[in-house]
Design a protein around this motif. Structure first.
Motif, PDB file in Angstrom:
ATOM      1  N   VAL A 199       4.135  -0.021   4.741  1.00  0.00           N
ATOM      2  CA  VAL A 199       2.938   0.106   5.586  1.00  0.00           C
ATOM      3  C   VAL A 199       1.767  -0.540   4.864  1.00  0.00           C
ATOM      4  O   VAL A 199       1.537  -0.277   3.677  1.00  0.00           O
ATOM      5  N   GLU A 200       1.048  -1.387   5.579  1.00  0.00           N
ATOM      6  CA  GLU A 200      -0.204  -1.966   5.066  1.00  0.00           C
ATOM      7  C   GLU A 200      -1.351  -1.177   5.677  1.00  0.00           C
ATOM      8  O   GLU A 200      -1.330  -0.866   6.878  1.00  0.00           O
ATOM      9  N   LYS A 209       4.749  -2.788   9.416  1.00  0.00           N
ATOM     10  CA  LYS A 209       3.740  -2.012  10.140  1.00  0.00           C
ATOM     11  C   LYS A 209       2.394  -2.038   9.419  1.00  0.00           C
ATOM     12  O   LYS A 209       2.332  -1.966   8.191  1.00  0.00           O
ATOM     13  N   ILE A 210       1.328  -2.144  10.205  1.00  0.00           N
ATOM     14  CA  ILE A 210      -0.045  -2.094   9.682  1.00  0.00           C
ATOM     15  C   ILE A 210      -0.765  -0.955  10.390  1.00  0.00           C
ATOM     16  O   ILE A 210      -0.713  -0.852  11.624  1.00  0.00           O
ATOM     17  N   ASP A 219       0.807  -1.225   0.000  1.00  0.00           N
ATOM     18  CA  ASP A 219       0.000   0.000   0.000  1.00  0.00           C
ATOM     19  C   ASP A 219       0.838   1.272   0.000  1.00  0.00           C
ATOM     20  O   ASP A 219       0.551   2.216  -0.733  1.00  0.00           O
ATOM     21  N   ALA A 220       1.869   1.314   0.852  1.00  0.00           N
ATOM     22  CA  ALA A 220       2.627   2.568   0.985  1.00  0.00           C
ATOM     23  C   ALA A 220       3.947   2.317   1.692  1.00  0.00           C
ATOM     24  O   ALA A 220       4.184   1.242   2.248  1.00  0.00           O
ATOM     25  N   GLU A 241      -1.734   1.767  15.128  1.00  0.00           N
ATOM     26  CA  GLU A 241      -0.549   1.223  14.444  1.00  0.00           C
ATOM     27  C   GLU A 241      -0.171  -0.111  15.081  1.00  0.00           C
ATOM     28  O   GLU A 241      -0.027  -0.206  16.299  1.00  0.00           O
ATOM     29  N   LEU A 242      -0.036  -1.135  14.239  1.00  0.00           N
ATOM     30  CA  LEU A 242       0.333  -2.468  14.713  1.00  0.00           C
ATOM     31  C   LEU A 242       1.687  -2.859  14.132  1.00  0.00           C
ATOM     32  O   LEU A 242       1.926  -2.666  12.941  1.00  0.00           O
ATOM     33  N   GLU A 243       2.551  -3.407  14.985  1.00  0.00           N
ATOM     34  CA  GLU A 243       3.805  -3.984  14.500  1.00  0.00           C
ATOM     35  C   GLU A 243       3.496  -5.419  14.072  1.00  0.00           C
ATOM     36  O   GLU A 243       3.007  -6.214  14.885  1.00  0.00           O
TER      37      GLU A 243
END
Length: 368
Positions: free
Chosen positions: A236-237, A271-272, A219-220, A288-290
């Motif tokens: 980053v998702e 990271k999500i 995504d980014a 934010e999730l690792e």
């Protein structure tokens, strides 16, 4: 016709420390533009910048430029990228399995995703197993899902799918934050949502003794790509999920986390960012999730909805079994029926590689 089956149950035999994993490392990339045309390189890469909250994900639904993915694109874009990589490095891209991230996500999640089935096509070519989705099965599943009646008051399947793409559009920039004009950052909610454009990362990884080359959309990026290719990339998702109001919602969210984790784990996305929305499609908060911490987080909650080590150990064992099962050309089917613990593998065409291997890839490998 030979038909072999791998039984996922009992999953207890996959319990324990996880099998060896090789950290996913990007070896190539490609992009699709706004018209879904293929380009080598990172022209469609986006940069993460958080959206303004509250964010209305319904806005612009009527002008959504939606990708028509009903046609069968096989592995063509991934194989074209591998050709370019081999031309550049003058080395064969060695792997036991080459496939899309979506196929490996289904395999990794299979021990704890009993409700859903899958169908994949595979072939063995020059010692590598190439795996793609069975397109007719995918289209049939989409048709069934579209015809499902939603409970009163719930948004339609199409609108809920749009919410995810709208959240992505609100959360990314075409350039890093610093050179991006403030007006562009603040006007993201006015942009027409178009999911034809994609950045796809191609990574080399390994689970157990299976060496994998996987392609999948990212995504980014959090900052910028590092200059040294050996360094990890801060991808980053972006995901959305319903607000958690009770225990039932929490169990549903934990099951969602299995897919979130598997997708990001396979491509090395660290990271999500989850946008939590209400039932009307308004995002009120971000989390934010690792990726690496998700299995531990689920374990701590104590509901035993899934276990990351079991997923990894199962995938390592299953892929090793698959390597001994698919050793010849022909088109093979890899099938798991809904609510079944069996993964069946059988040959549907005796010779050739079907449409799984593109003529361009076959010609290149023959020449090289």
């Amino acid at each position: 016709m030979d038909r072999k089956a791998f039984d996922i149950q009992p999953i207890g035999r996959f319990y324990g420390a996880s099998a060896a994993i090789r950290r996913p490392k990007e070896i190539a990339c490609f992009s699709y533009d706004d018209e879904h045309k293929f380009h080598l390189g990172d022209s469609s890469m986006k940069y993460y910048y958080p959206p303004c909250l509250p964010a209305d994900l319904n806005r612009g639904f009527e002008s959504f430029q939606k990708l028509d993915d009903s046609a069968d694109e096989h592995l063509d874009a991934l194989l074209e990228t591998v050709i370019a990589l081999e031309q550049e490095t003058q080395k064969k891209c060695e792997a036991d399995i080459i496939t899309w991230r979506g196929m490996m996500t289904k395999i990794l999640a299979a021990p704890f995703d009993n409700l859903n089935g899958f169908e994949m096509n595979a072939t063995c070519f020059q010692g590598t197993i190439f795996i793609e989705e069975n397109n007719s099965y995918k289209n049939e599943q989409k048709r069934i899902q579209k015809n499902q009646r939603m409970p009163p008051g719930m948004a339609s399947q199409d609108l809920m799918a749009y919410w995810g793409y709208k959240f992505e559009t609100l959360s990314v920039l075409n350039e890093p934050w610093d050179p991006t004009p403030r007006r562009e950052i603040e006007n993201r909610e006015e942009l027409i949502v178009n999911n034809n454009a994609q950045y796809c990362s191609v990574v080399r990884t390994a689970i157990g003794r299976a060496r994998l080359v996987i392609g999948g959309e990212v995504d980014a990026i959090w900052d910028c790509k590092p200059e040294r290719k050996e360094d990890p990339i801060h991808w980053v998702e972006l995901k959305t999920s319903a607000e958690i109001r009770n225990d039932r919602d929490m169990v549903k969210y934990e099951r969602k986390l299995l897919k979130f984790w598997a997708q990001s784990f396979l491509l090395g996305v660290p990271k999500i960012v989850v946008g939590f929305r209400d039932q009307h499609g308004i995002v009120h908060r971000l989390e934010e999730l690792e990726t690496a911490a998700i299995p531990g987080k689920v374990k701590k909650l104590g509901r035993s909805t899934w276990d990351g080590n079991i997923c990894i150990n199962f995938a390592a064992t299953f892929l090793e079994w698959l390597k001994t099962t698919i050793q010849e050309e022909g088109t093979w089917r890899i099938r798991k029926r809904e609510k079944s613990s069996l993964i069946e593998v059988f040959r549907v065409e005796e010779s050739g590689t079907g449409d799984i291997i593109s003529p361009a890839f076959s010609a290149w490998r023959s020449k090289s």
